[in-house]
Motif scaffolding. Structure first.
Motif, PDB file in Angstrom:
ATOM      1  N   GLY A  89     -16.537  -5.830   2.405  1.00  8.11           N
ATOM      2  CA  GLY A  89     -16.597  -5.683   1.368  1.00  8.11           C
ATOM      3  C   GLY A  89     -16.693  -5.037   0.210  1.00  8.11           C
ATOM      4  N   GLU A  90     -15.973  -3.895   0.982  1.00 13.46           N
ATOM      5  CA  GLU A  90     -16.155  -2.696   0.173  1.00 13.46           C
ATOM      6  C   GLU A  90     -14.847  -2.292  -0.053  1.00 13.46           C
ATOM      7  OE1 GLU A  90     -18.503  -0.586  -0.780  1.00 13.46           O
ATOM      8  OE2 GLU A  90     -19.934  -1.860   0.256  1.00 13.46           O
ATOM      9  N   ILE A  91     -14.203  -1.845  -1.898  1.00 17.70           N
ATOM     10  CA  ILE A  91     -13.089  -1.719  -2.032  1.00 17.70           C
ATOM     11  C   ILE A  91     -12.277  -0.760  -0.944  1.00 17.70           C
ATOM     12  CG2 ILE A  91     -11.790  -1.287  -4.039  1.00 17.70           C
ATOM     13  CD1 ILE A  91     -13.490  -3.326  -5.669  1.00 17.70           C
ATOM     14  N   ARG A  92     -11.316  -1.077  -0.604  1.00 23.29           N
ATOM     15  CA  ARG A  92     -10.815   0.383  -0.335  1.00 23.29           C
ATOM     16  C   ARG A  92     -10.409   1.955  -0.929  1.00 23.29           C
ATOM     17  NH1 ARG A  92      -5.026  -0.318  -2.171  1.00 23.29           N
ATOM     18  NH2 ARG A  92      -4.512  -1.889  -1.849  1.00 23.29           N
ATOM     19  N   ALA A  93     -10.616   2.943  -0.622  1.00 26.81           N
ATOM     20  CA  ALA A  93     -10.139   3.880  -1.747  1.00 26.81           C
ATOM     21  C   ALA A  93      -9.018   4.317  -1.726  1.00 26.81           C
ATOM     22  CB  ALA A  93     -11.265   4.771  -1.381  1.00 26.81           C
ATOM     23  N   THR A  94      -8.616   4.347  -0.279  1.00 30.58           N
ATOM     24  CA  THR A  94      -6.844   4.992  -0.447  1.00 30.58           C
ATOM     25  C   THR A  94      -5.583   3.510  -0.499  1.00 30.58           C
ATOM     26  OG1 THR A  94      -6.857   3.416   2.506  1.00 30.58           O
ATOM     27  CG2 THR A  94      -8.238   5.906   1.960  1.00 30.58           C
ATOM     28  N   GLU A  95      -4.521   4.592  -0.624  1.00 28.13           N
ATOM     29  CA  GLU A  95      -3.503   3.764  -0.726  1.00 28.13           C
ATOM     30  C   GLU A  95      -3.018   3.102   0.283  1.00 28.13           C
ATOM     31  OE1 GLU A  95      -1.621   3.689  -3.687  1.00 28.13           O
ATOM     32  OE2 GLU A  95      -2.490   4.305  -4.941  1.00 28.13           O
ATOM     33  N   LYS A  96      -2.244   2.111   0.599  1.00 33.57           N
ATOM     34  CA  LYS A  96      -1.859   1.317   1.551  1.00 33.57           C
ATOM     35  C   LYS A  96      -0.269   0.972   1.389  1.00 33.57           C
ATOM     36  CE  LYS A  96      -5.815   0.749   3.455  1.00 33.57           C
ATOM     37  NZ  LYS A  96      -6.011   1.675   5.345  1.00 33.57           N
ATOM     38  N   ASN A  97       0.743   0.665   2.393  1.00 33.03           N
ATOM     39  CA  ASN A  97       1.842   0.383   1.856  1.00 33.03           C
ATOM     40  C   ASN A  97       2.383  -0.657   2.205  1.00 33.03           C
ATOM     41  OD1 ASN A  97       1.243  -1.014   4.876  1.00 33.03           O
ATOM     42  ND2 ASN A  97       2.507  -0.155   6.112  1.00 33.03           N
ATOM     43  N   ILE A  98       0.896  -2.179   1.270  1.00 33.88           N
ATOM     44  CA  ILE A  98       0.869  -3.186   1.171  1.00 33.88           C
ATOM     45  C   ILE A  98      -0.066  -2.935   0.119  1.00 33.88           C
ATOM     46  CG2 ILE A  98      -0.831  -3.857   2.658  1.00 33.88           C
ATOM     47  CD1 ILE A  98       0.588  -6.764   2.495  1.00 33.88           C
ATOM     48  N   GLY A  99      -0.631  -3.526  -1.036  1.00 36.36           N
ATOM     49  CA  GLY A  99      -1.525  -4.121  -2.159  1.00 36.36           C
ATOM     50  C   GLY A  99      -1.089  -3.023  -2.987  1.00 36.36           C
ATOM     51  N   VAL A 100      -2.109  -3.381  -4.030  1.00 36.23           N
ATOM     52  CA  VAL A 100      -2.149  -2.751  -5.192  1.00 36.23           C
ATOM     53  C   VAL A 100      -2.499  -0.906  -5.522  1.00 36.23           C
ATOM     54  CG1 VAL A 100      -2.015  -5.132  -6.390  1.00 36.23           C
ATOM     55  CG2 VAL A 100      -4.131  -3.996  -6.425  1.00 36.23           C
ATOM     56  N   SER A 101      -2.315  -0.443  -6.242  1.00 39.94           N
ATOM     57  CA  SER A 101      -3.257   0.994  -6.031  1.00 39.94           C
ATOM     58  C   SER A 101      -5.033   0.235  -5.918  1.00 39.94           C
ATOM     59  CB  SER A 101      -3.552   1.120  -7.307  1.00 39.94           C
ATOM     60  OG  SER A 101      -3.668   2.783  -7.063  1.00 39.94           O
ATOM     61  N   PRO A 102      -5.994   1.056  -5.037  1.00 41.71           N
ATOM     62  CA  PRO A 102      -7.400   0.839  -5.417  1.00 41.71           C
ATOM     63  C   PRO A 102      -8.070   1.171  -6.469  1.00 41.71           C
ATOM     64  CG  PRO A 102      -6.731   2.691  -3.758  1.00 41.71           C
ATOM     65  CD  PRO A 102      -5.290   2.204  -4.314  1.00 41.71           C
ATOM     66  N   LYS A 103      -7.446   1.901  -7.453  1.00 44.87           N
ATOM     67  CA  LYS A 103      -7.964   1.920  -8.806  1.00 44.87           C
ATOM     68  C   LYS A 103      -8.271   0.608 -10.231  1.00 44.87           C
ATOM     69  CE  LYS A 103      -6.118   6.761  -9.653  1.00 44.87           C
ATOM     70  NZ  LYS A 103      -5.388   7.651 -10.412  1.00 44.87           N
ATOM     71  N   VAL A 104      -6.549  -0.212  -9.389  1.00 50.85           N
ATOM     72  CA  VAL A 104      -7.004  -1.603 -10.124  1.00 50.85           C
ATOM     73  C   VAL A 104      -6.983  -2.596  -9.413  1.00 50.85           C
ATOM     74  CG1 VAL A 104      -4.805  -1.273 -11.525  1.00 50.85           C
ATOM     75  CG2 VAL A 104      -4.836  -2.004 -10.162  1.00 50.85           C
ATOM     76  N   ILE A 105      -8.174  -2.260  -8.453  1.00 48.03           N
ATOM     77  CA  ILE A 105      -8.369  -3.629  -7.547  1.00 48.03           C
ATOM     78  C   ILE A 105      -9.692  -4.438  -7.974  1.00 48.03           C
ATOM     79  CG2 ILE A 105      -9.829  -4.020  -5.311  1.00 48.03           C
ATOM     80  CD1 ILE A 105      -8.164  -1.615  -3.609  1.00 48.03           C
ATOM     81  N   ALA A 106     -10.726  -3.360  -8.979  1.00 48.58           N
ATOM     82  CA  ALA A 106     -11.396  -4.400  -8.550  1.00 48.58           C
ATOM     83  C   ALA A 106     -11.427  -5.230 -10.293  1.00 48.58           C
ATOM     84  CB  ALA A 106     -13.060  -3.585 -10.006  1.00 48.58           C
TER      85      ALA A 106
END
Length: 210
Positions: A89-106
């Motif tokens: 339930g916590e927004i990830r803080a690390t970059e992955k090889n899939i998904g958007v940047s943590p900065k724009v998840i919210a």
């Protein structure tokens, strides 16, 4: 509710054996220190997610218990895996090889919440199309350390049930599993949705609806 009963049946089939039963895993954030193998982890995750599935899908979920707002989107993941993982339930803080940047998840989760607020009056085929769109967007954002696909598929099913459409009964407990009979087709449908062609994913939702 067929989706819940089918889940129990799959657990009996998939949990009995497998060459990866003893495979270790990254336990960072694991609350249950007694879990040592991938098989043990799969078992407790499955049981936890099944309880949440029963909560939301045994009967039509109201907007009170499933408001599809920002906090609920995070809370659903926490309900699913919070007894097992500290980061649930916590927004990830690390970059992955899939998904958007943590900065724009919210912000991207906020888009799902805003769109949901505008679409509650949809009926019929529009509901299935919206569920597929939310399903894809949740996978595309990939907001959590793990469990993103399972979370996305459950929230899509909750949307379907909430709007008087049958849930999608996917033919595998975990579509990450190479043994899934539709894994390649599912991945291809998600990739098509990346370019705003939701047709293949909508077709899958239709094909495996209860």
């Amino acid at each position: 509710m067929g989706v819940v009963n089918a889940g129990r049946d799959k657990r009996m089939r998939l949990g009995s054996s497998g060459k990866d039963d003893a495979t270790p895993f990254d336990g960072s954030g694991l609350k249950m220190k007694s879990i040592k193998t991938r098989h043990e982890l799969n078992e407790v995750e499955f049981s936890s997610i099944l309880r949440v599935t029963e909560k939301y899908l045994l009967t039509k979920p109201s907007r009170k218990i499933a408001p599809f707002n920002f906090d609920w989107l995070l809370g659903l993941h926490r309900e699913m895996l919070g007894s097992i993982w500290s980061w649930a339930g916590e927004i990830r803080a690390t970059e992955k090889n899939i998904g958007v940047s943590p900065k724009v998840i919210a912000a991207e989760l906020g888009v799902i919440a805003m769109e949901a607020d505008k679409r509650h009056d949809e009926t019929g085929a529009l509901v299935i199309a919206t569920a597929a769109e939310f399903h894809h967007r949740a996978v595309w954002v990939h907001p959590f350390e793990d469990g993103n696909g399972r979370w996305a598929r459950l929230l899509a099913n909750i949307w379907l049930m909430q709007h008087d459409q049958p849930a999608t009964l996917w033919p595998a407990t975990d579509l990450r599993n190479a043994a899934s009979p539709i894994r390649d087709e599912y991945i291809a449908a998600i990739k098509q949705a990346d370019v705003r062609n939701y047709g293949p994913l909508i077709d899958l939702h239709h094909r495996f609806s209860e």
